[in-house]
Design an enzyme around this catalytic site. Sequence first.
Site, short mmCIF file in Angstrom:
data_model
loop_
_atom_site.label_atom_id
_atom_site.label_comp_id
_atom_site.label_asym_id
_atom_site.label_seq_id
_atom_site.Cartn_x
_atom_site.Cartn_y
_atom_site.Cartn_z
N PRO A 157 42.14 -15.52 -45.37
CA PRO A 157 42.67 -14.28 -45.25
C PRO A 157 43.30 -13.74 -43.75
O PRO A 157 42.62 -13.05 -42.85
CB PRO A 157 41.21 -13.34 -45.51
CG PRO A 157 40.39 -14.61 -44.97
CD PRO A 157 40.85 -15.57 -45.18
N CYS A 158 44.49 -14.21 -43.61
CA CYS A 158 45.15 -13.87 -42.44
C CYS A 158 45.60 -12.33 -42.12
O CYS A 158 45.54 -11.87 -40.96
CB CYS A 158 46.48 -14.72 -42.28
SG CYS A 158 47.58 -14.48 -43.67
N HIS A 159 45.48 -11.49 -43.25
CA HIS A 159 45.45 -10.30 -43.15
C HIS A 159 44.44 -9.48 -42.47
O HIS A 159 44.48 -8.33 -42.08
CB HIS A 159 45.51 -9.69 -44.60
CG HIS A 159 44.56 -9.66 -45.59
ND1 HIS A 159 44.20 -11.03 -46.09
CD2 HIS A 159 43.33 -9.23 -46.01
CE1 HIS A 159 43.14 -10.78 -46.87
NE2 HIS A 159 42.65 -9.63 -46.73
#
Lengths: 190, 181
Positions: A157-159
Amino acid sequence: MNRDPRPDPLIEGLAGLADDAPPRLLDRIAARWVRADSPVGAVFVAFTDRGVAYVRRDGPGVAEEFRRRFGRPLLRADSPPDGLAPALLGGGTAAPEVAVDLRGLTGFQADVLRAARTIPRGQVRPYAWVADLVGRPRAVRAVGTALATNPVPLVIPCHRVTRSDGTLGQYIFGADAKADLLREERAAAG
Amino acid sequence: MRVIEDVDQWFVELYDQHRGLVFSAALRLSGARGDAEDLAAEAFLRAYRAASGYGEERRAALRTRAWIMTILMNVWRNHLRAVARRPPPDPLDDAADPPDAAESVEQAVERQETSGELAALLRRLPENQREAVVLRHVGGLSIGEIAEALGVAEGTAKSHVSRGLSRLRALAAGLDQGGFR
Protein backbone atom coordinates in the site's frame (compact mmCIF):
# COMPACT_ATOMS: atom_id res chain seq x y z
CA MET A 1 21.08 -54.24 -42.66
CA ASN A 2 24.42 -55.18 -41.16
CA ARG A 3 23.44 -53.69 -37.81
CA ASP A 4 23.87 -55.91 -34.82
CA PRO A 5 20.30 -56.89 -33.86
CA ARG A 6 21.27 -57.12 -30.20
CA PRO A 7 20.74 -53.85 -28.40
CA ASP A 8 23.84 -52.22 -26.96
CA PRO A 9 23.12 -52.02 -23.22
CA LEU A 10 25.35 -48.97 -22.78
CA ILE A 11 23.52 -47.00 -25.50
CA GLU A 12 20.18 -48.15 -24.12
CA GLY A 13 21.28 -47.24 -20.62
CA LEU A 14 22.24 -43.74 -21.74
CA ALA A 15 18.93 -43.28 -23.58
CA GLY A 16 17.24 -44.35 -20.34
CA LEU A 17 18.83 -41.41 -18.55
CA ALA A 18 16.50 -39.02 -20.38
CA ASP A 19 13.75 -37.66 -18.16
CA ASP A 20 10.85 -35.23 -18.47
CA ALA A 21 11.11 -31.81 -16.89
CA PRO A 22 9.24 -31.44 -13.60
CA PRO A 23 5.91 -29.59 -14.05
CA ARG A 24 7.05 -26.71 -11.84
CA LEU A 25 9.88 -25.82 -14.24
CA LEU A 26 7.62 -23.72 -16.47
CA ASP A 27 6.50 -21.68 -13.47
CA ARG A 28 10.11 -20.82 -12.73
CA ILE A 29 10.34 -19.29 -16.20
CA ALA A 30 6.96 -17.83 -17.14
CA ALA A 31 4.72 -15.44 -15.24
CA ARG A 32 0.94 -15.87 -15.19
CA TRP A 33 -1.64 -13.15 -15.46
CA VAL A 34 -5.21 -12.58 -14.36
CA ARG A 35 -7.63 -9.68 -14.35
CA ALA A 36 -9.04 -8.77 -10.98
CA ASP A 37 -11.34 -6.22 -9.38
CA SER A 38 -9.84 -3.64 -7.10
CA PRO A 39 -10.86 -0.37 -5.46
CA VAL A 40 -9.35 1.50 -8.43
CA GLY A 41 -11.21 -0.61 -10.98
CA ALA A 42 -10.15 -3.63 -13.06
CA VAL A 43 -6.46 -4.41 -12.71
CA PHE A 44 -4.04 -6.63 -14.57
CA VAL A 45 -2.06 -8.83 -12.15
CA ALA A 46 1.03 -10.84 -13.10
CA PHE A 47 2.61 -13.31 -10.70
CA THR A 48 5.45 -15.82 -10.63
CA ASP A 49 6.17 -18.87 -8.50
CA ARG A 50 7.56 -16.41 -5.93
CA GLY A 51 4.51 -14.20 -5.68
CA VAL A 52 2.68 -11.22 -7.15
CA ALA A 53 5.08 -9.30 -9.39
CA TYR A 54 3.04 -6.64 -11.15
CA VAL A 55 -0.26 -4.81 -10.65
CA ARG A 56 -1.43 -2.15 -13.06
CA ARG A 57 -4.72 -0.73 -14.24
CA ASP A 58 -5.94 -3.02 -16.99
CA GLY A 59 -5.63 -1.50 -20.43
CA PRO A 60 -3.75 -1.46 -23.72
CA GLY A 61 -0.02 -1.99 -23.45
CA VAL A 62 -0.03 -3.35 -19.91
CA ALA A 63 1.25 -6.79 -20.95
CA GLU A 64 3.91 -5.23 -23.18
CA GLU A 65 5.04 -3.08 -20.29
CA PHE A 66 5.30 -6.18 -18.10
CA ARG A 67 7.46 -7.94 -20.69
CA ARG A 68 9.67 -4.92 -21.14
CA ARG A 69 10.21 -4.64 -17.41
CA PHE A 70 10.52 -8.33 -16.50
CA GLY A 71 11.60 -10.17 -19.67
CA ARG A 72 9.47 -13.21 -18.93
CA PRO A 73 6.86 -15.03 -20.96
CA LEU A 74 3.37 -14.15 -19.81
CA LEU A 75 0.75 -16.89 -19.77
CA ARG A 76 -2.88 -16.77 -18.73
CA ALA A 77 -3.42 -18.18 -15.25
CA ASP A 78 -6.09 -20.74 -14.46
CA SER A 79 -6.76 -19.03 -11.16
CA PRO A 80 -5.49 -16.05 -9.19
CA PRO A 81 -2.81 -16.60 -6.54
CA ASP A 82 -4.05 -17.35 -3.03
CA GLY A 83 -4.98 -14.27 -1.09
CA LEU A 84 -4.98 -11.90 -4.05
CA ALA A 85 -8.51 -10.53 -3.65
CA PRO A 86 -8.13 -9.42 0.01
CA ALA A 87 -4.64 -8.09 -0.76
CA LEU A 88 -6.01 -5.87 -3.54
CA LEU A 89 -8.64 -4.59 -1.13
CA GLY A 90 -5.84 -3.40 1.12
CA GLY A 91 -5.79 -6.33 3.47
CA GLY A 92 -7.43 -6.41 6.84
CA THR A 93 -5.60 -7.25 10.00
CA ALA A 94 -6.94 -10.80 9.60
CA ALA A 95 -5.99 -11.15 5.93
CA PRO A 96 -2.96 -13.36 5.27
CA GLU A 97 -0.19 -11.59 3.42
CA VAL A 98 0.00 -12.56 -0.21
CA ALA A 99 3.54 -13.32 -1.37
CA VAL A 100 5.22 -10.73 -3.58
CA ASP A 101 8.08 -11.17 -6.04
CA LEU A 102 10.38 -8.17 -5.70
CA ARG A 103 13.29 -9.65 -7.71
CA GLY A 104 14.55 -7.15 -10.21
CA LEU A 105 14.29 -4.26 -7.78
CA THR A 106 17.31 -2.78 -6.06
CA GLY A 107 17.79 -3.60 -2.38
CA PHE A 108 16.78 -0.04 -1.53
CA GLN A 109 13.57 -0.19 -3.56
CA ALA A 110 12.63 -3.51 -1.99
CA ASP A 111 13.36 -2.17 1.51
CA VAL A 112 11.17 0.88 0.87
CA LEU A 113 8.30 -1.32 -0.31
CA ARG A 114 8.60 -3.68 2.64
CA ALA A 115 8.53 -0.69 4.96
CA ALA A 116 5.40 0.67 3.26
CA ARG A 117 3.77 -2.70 3.68
CA THR A 118 3.90 -2.38 7.47
CA ILE A 119 1.60 0.68 7.51
CA PRO A 120 -1.78 -0.50 8.82
CA ARG A 121 -4.98 0.05 6.90
CA GLY A 122 -6.61 3.33 7.91
CA GLN A 123 -3.29 5.02 8.70
CA VAL A 124 -0.71 7.02 6.75
CA ARG A 125 3.00 7.76 7.20
CA PRO A 126 5.18 10.50 5.72
CA TYR A 127 7.91 9.79 3.16
CA ALA A 128 10.49 10.75 5.79
CA TRP A 129 9.19 7.99 8.10
CA VAL A 130 9.90 5.40 5.40
CA ALA A 131 13.34 6.90 4.78
CA ASP A 132 14.10 6.58 8.49
CA LEU A 133 12.83 3.02 8.63
CA VAL A 134 15.09 1.87 5.80
CA GLY A 135 18.08 3.57 7.41
CA ARG A 136 18.45 6.30 4.78
CA PRO A 137 16.91 9.34 6.54
CA ARG A 138 18.22 11.77 3.91
CA ALA A 139 16.87 9.76 0.96
CA VAL A 140 13.31 11.11 1.13
CA ARG A 141 13.21 11.91 -2.58
CA ALA A 142 14.54 8.45 -3.50
CA VAL A 143 11.82 6.94 -1.31
CA GLY A 144 9.28 8.88 -3.36
CA THR A 145 10.75 7.52 -6.58
CA ALA A 146 10.79 3.95 -5.28
CA LEU A 147 7.13 4.23 -4.26
CA ALA A 148 6.19 5.87 -7.56
CA THR A 149 7.50 2.83 -9.44
CA ASN A 150 6.02 0.26 -7.02
CA PRO A 151 5.39 -2.81 -9.22
CA VAL A 152 2.64 -4.05 -6.88
CA PRO A 153 0.49 -1.10 -5.73
CA LEU A 154 -2.53 -1.99 -3.53
CA VAL A 155 -0.81 -5.27 -2.55
CA ILE A 156 1.94 -3.09 -1.11
CA PRO A 157 0.00 0.00 0.00
CA CYS A 158 2.30 2.76 -1.22
CA HIS A 159 -0.79 5.02 -1.17
CA ARG A 160 -0.47 5.13 2.64
CA VAL A 161 2.72 7.16 2.32
CA THR A 162 1.91 10.87 2.17
CA ARG A 163 3.74 14.21 2.32
CA SER A 164 4.69 15.60 5.69
CA ASP A 165 2.95 18.92 4.86
CA GLY A 166 -0.35 17.07 4.97
CA THR A 167 -0.96 16.89 1.21
CA LEU A 168 -1.25 13.42 -0.25
CA GLY A 169 1.44 13.43 -2.94
CA GLN A 170 1.48 11.44 -6.16
CA TYR A 171 0.16 7.96 -6.86
CA ILE A 172 0.54 5.42 -9.66
CA PHE A 173 -3.24 5.32 -10.10
CA GLY A 174 -3.57 9.12 -9.79
CA ALA A 175 -3.92 11.57 -6.92
CA ASP A 176 -7.72 11.27 -6.90
CA ALA A 177 -7.55 7.50 -6.52
CA LYS A 178 -5.13 7.97 -3.62
CA ALA A 179 -7.53 10.34 -1.88
CA ASP A 180 -10.48 7.97 -2.45
CA LEU A 181 -8.57 4.95 -1.17
CA LEU A 182 -7.38 6.70 1.97
CA ARG A 183 -10.88 8.06 2.69
CA GLU A 184 -12.40 4.58 2.33
CA GLU A 185 -9.72 3.00 4.49
CA ARG A 186 -10.12 5.64 7.22
CA ALA A 187 -13.88 5.19 7.21
CA ALA A 188 -13.59 1.39 7.38
CA ALA A 189 -11.02 1.58 10.17
CA GLY A 190 -12.84 4.31 12.09
CA MET B 1 -5.71 -11.85 -28.17
CA ARG B 2 -4.50 -8.58 -26.73
CA VAL B 3 -2.43 -10.07 -23.95
CA ILE B 4 -1.20 -13.34 -25.46
CA GLU B 5 1.51 -12.21 -27.83
CA ASP B 6 2.97 -14.29 -30.64
CA VAL B 7 6.31 -14.59 -28.92
CA ASP B 8 4.65 -16.12 -25.86
CA GLN B 9 2.78 -18.67 -27.95
CA TRP B 10 6.02 -19.38 -29.77
CA PHE B 11 7.77 -19.83 -26.44
CA VAL B 12 5.20 -22.30 -25.13
CA GLU B 13 5.69 -24.43 -28.24
CA LEU B 14 9.46 -24.22 -27.87
CA TYR B 15 9.17 -25.20 -24.22
CA ASP B 16 6.80 -28.12 -24.82
CA GLN B 17 8.94 -29.44 -27.62
CA HIS B 18 12.31 -29.28 -25.87
CA ARG B 19 11.73 -29.22 -22.11
CA GLY B 20 12.59 -32.92 -21.68
CA LEU B 21 15.74 -32.63 -23.75
CA VAL B 22 16.95 -29.47 -22.01
CA PHE B 23 16.16 -30.78 -18.54
CA SER B 24 17.66 -34.24 -19.18
CA ALA B 25 20.88 -32.82 -20.58
CA ALA B 26 21.15 -30.38 -17.66
CA LEU B 27 20.47 -33.22 -15.22
CA ARG B 28 23.09 -35.56 -16.70
CA LEU B 29 25.68 -32.81 -17.02
CA SER B 30 25.23 -31.46 -13.50
CA GLY B 31 24.20 -34.70 -11.80
CA ALA B 32 21.77 -32.89 -9.50
CA ARG B 33 18.07 -32.19 -10.01
CA GLY B 34 18.17 -28.80 -8.30
CA ASP B 35 21.04 -27.61 -10.49
CA ALA B 36 19.32 -29.07 -13.54
CA GLU B 37 16.18 -27.03 -12.86
CA ASP B 38 18.24 -23.86 -12.40
CA LEU B 39 20.18 -24.47 -15.60
CA ALA B 40 17.12 -25.37 -17.66
CA ALA B 41 15.10 -22.40 -16.37
CA GLU B 42 17.99 -20.05 -17.13
CA ALA B 43 18.41 -21.46 -20.64
CA PHE B 44 14.71 -21.06 -21.47
CA LEU B 45 14.62 -17.53 -20.04
CA ARG B 46 17.63 -16.54 -22.14
CA ALA B 47 16.00 -18.11 -25.17
CA TYR B 48 12.82 -16.11 -24.56
CA ARG B 49 14.71 -12.85 -24.10
CA ALA B 50 16.75 -13.41 -27.25
CA ALA B 51 13.74 -14.46 -29.31
CA SER B 52 11.74 -11.43 -28.12
CA GLY B 53 14.16 -9.26 -30.06
CA TYR B 54 14.18 -11.41 -33.18
CA GLY B 55 11.00 -10.70 -35.07
CA GLU B 56 8.70 -13.34 -36.43
CA GLU B 57 10.64 -14.28 -39.54
CA ARG B 58 13.90 -14.93 -37.75
CA ARG B 59 12.13 -16.91 -35.05
CA ALA B 60 10.42 -19.06 -37.65
CA ALA B 61 13.76 -19.78 -39.35
CA LEU B 62 15.46 -21.01 -36.17
CA ARG B 63 16.47 -24.63 -35.95
CA THR B 64 15.22 -24.59 -32.41
CA ARG B 65 16.70 -27.83 -31.10
CA ALA B 66 20.33 -26.94 -31.85
CA TRP B 67 19.62 -23.32 -30.86
CA ILE B 68 18.20 -24.02 -27.40
CA MET B 69 20.95 -26.57 -26.74
CA THR B 70 23.60 -24.02 -27.71
CA ILE B 71 22.08 -21.69 -25.12
CA LEU B 72 21.99 -24.47 -22.52
CA MET B 73 25.65 -25.30 -23.13
CA ASN B 74 26.60 -21.64 -22.65
CA VAL B 75 24.62 -21.55 -19.42
CA TRP B 76 26.26 -24.80 -18.34
CA ARG B 77 29.77 -23.53 -19.04
CA ASN B 78 29.08 -20.29 -17.17
CA HIS B 79 27.88 -22.43 -14.28
CA LEU B 80 31.07 -24.53 -14.40
CA ARG B 81 33.19 -21.39 -14.30
CA ALA B 82 31.18 -20.07 -11.36
CA VAL B 83 31.69 -23.24 -9.32
CA ALA B 84 35.28 -23.79 -10.46
CA ARG B 85 36.72 -22.62 -7.15
CA ARG B 86 34.59 -24.94 -5.08
CA PRO B 87 35.92 -28.45 -4.37
CA PRO B 88 34.37 -31.03 -6.73
CA PRO B 89 31.81 -33.42 -5.26
CA ASP B 90 32.89 -37.02 -4.79
CA PRO B 91 31.77 -38.67 -8.04
CA LEU B 92 30.81 -41.85 -6.20
CA ASP B 93 28.65 -40.07 -3.65
CA ASP B 94 25.48 -40.98 -5.47
CA ALA B 95 26.65 -44.40 -6.65
CA ALA B 96 24.56 -47.38 -5.55
CA ASP B 97 25.57 -50.73 -4.11
CA PRO B 98 28.84 -52.29 -5.30
CA PRO B 99 28.33 -54.58 -8.30
CA ASP B 100 28.22 -58.34 -8.01
CA ALA B 101 31.60 -59.73 -9.17
CA ALA B 102 29.83 -62.41 -11.23
CA GLU B 103 27.96 -59.86 -13.37
CA SER B 104 28.80 -59.44 -17.02
CA VAL B 105 29.50 -55.96 -18.43
CA GLU B 106 26.04 -56.01 -19.98
CA GLN B 107 24.39 -56.93 -16.71
CA ALA B 108 26.39 -54.28 -14.91
CA VAL B 109 25.29 -51.62 -17.41
CA GLU B 110 21.67 -52.76 -17.14
CA ARG B 111 21.79 -52.55 -13.39
CA GLN B 112 23.50 -49.20 -13.53
CA GLU B 113 20.67 -47.90 -15.68
CA THR B 114 18.23 -48.45 -12.86
CA SER B 115 20.58 -47.68 -9.99
CA GLY B 116 21.86 -44.38 -11.27
CA GLU B 117 25.38 -45.74 -11.41
CA LEU B 118 25.63 -45.13 -15.15
CA ALA B 119 24.80 -41.50 -14.44
CA ALA B 120 27.64 -41.47 -11.92
CA LEU B 121 30.04 -43.03 -14.44
CA LEU B 122 29.05 -40.38 -16.95
CA ARG B 123 30.22 -37.74 -14.53
CA ARG B 124 33.70 -39.28 -14.50
CA LEU B 125 34.26 -38.54 -18.18
CA PRO B 126 36.37 -35.57 -19.22
CA GLU B 127 34.09 -32.56 -19.67
CA ASN B 128 34.13 -32.40 -23.48
CA GLN B 129 33.45 -36.14 -23.83
CA ARG B 130 30.66 -36.03 -21.26
CA GLU B 131 28.97 -33.12 -23.02
CA ALA B 132 29.18 -34.89 -26.38
CA VAL B 133 27.94 -38.24 -25.03
CA VAL B 134 25.05 -36.62 -23.15
CA LEU B 135 23.95 -34.62 -26.20
CA ARG B 136 24.26 -37.62 -28.54
CA HIS B 137 22.95 -40.52 -26.49
CA VAL B 138 20.79 -39.00 -23.74
CA GLY B 139 19.53 -36.10 -25.87
CA GLY B 140 19.50 -37.83 -29.25
CA LEU B 141 21.08 -34.91 -31.12
CA SER B 142 22.75 -35.43 -34.47
CA ILE B 143 26.51 -34.93 -34.80
CA GLY B 144 25.80 -31.70 -36.70
CA GLU B 145 23.61 -30.39 -33.89
CA ILE B 146 26.20 -31.35 -31.29
CA ALA B 147 28.94 -29.57 -33.22
CA GLU B 148 26.75 -26.44 -33.30
CA ALA B 149 25.83 -26.63 -29.61
CA LEU B 150 29.43 -27.17 -28.53
CA GLY B 151 30.92 -24.74 -31.03
CA VAL B 152 33.31 -27.33 -32.49
CA ALA B 153 33.83 -29.01 -35.86
CA GLU B 154 31.73 -32.09 -36.65
CA GLY B 155 34.82 -34.31 -36.67
CA THR B 156 35.69 -33.10 -33.18
CA ALA B 157 32.15 -33.70 -31.94
CA LYS B 158 32.16 -37.20 -33.39
CA SER B 159 35.51 -37.98 -31.82
CA HIS B 160 34.38 -36.73 -28.39
CA VAL B 161 31.32 -39.00 -28.59
CA SER B 162 33.29 -42.02 -29.62
CA ARG B 163 36.08 -41.54 -27.07
CA GLY B 164 33.52 -40.87 -24.38
CA LEU B 165 31.69 -44.11 -25.15
CA SER B 166 34.93 -46.11 -25.11
CA ARG B 167 35.87 -44.61 -21.79
CA LEU B 168 32.41 -45.32 -20.37
CA ARG B 169 32.72 -48.96 -21.42
CA ALA B 170 36.12 -49.16 -19.75
CA LEU B 171 34.76 -47.54 -16.60
CA ALA B 172 31.80 -49.94 -16.54
CA ALA B 173 34.14 -52.92 -17.05
CA GLY B 174 36.42 -51.64 -14.32
CA LEU B 175 33.49 -51.38 -11.96
CA ASP B 176 32.44 -54.89 -12.91
CA GLN B 177 35.85 -56.19 -11.86
CA GLY B 178 35.85 -54.11 -8.75
CA GLY B 179 38.57 -51.99 -10.32
CA PHE B 180 37.38 -48.75 -8.72
CA ARG B 181 36.58 -50.10 -5.28
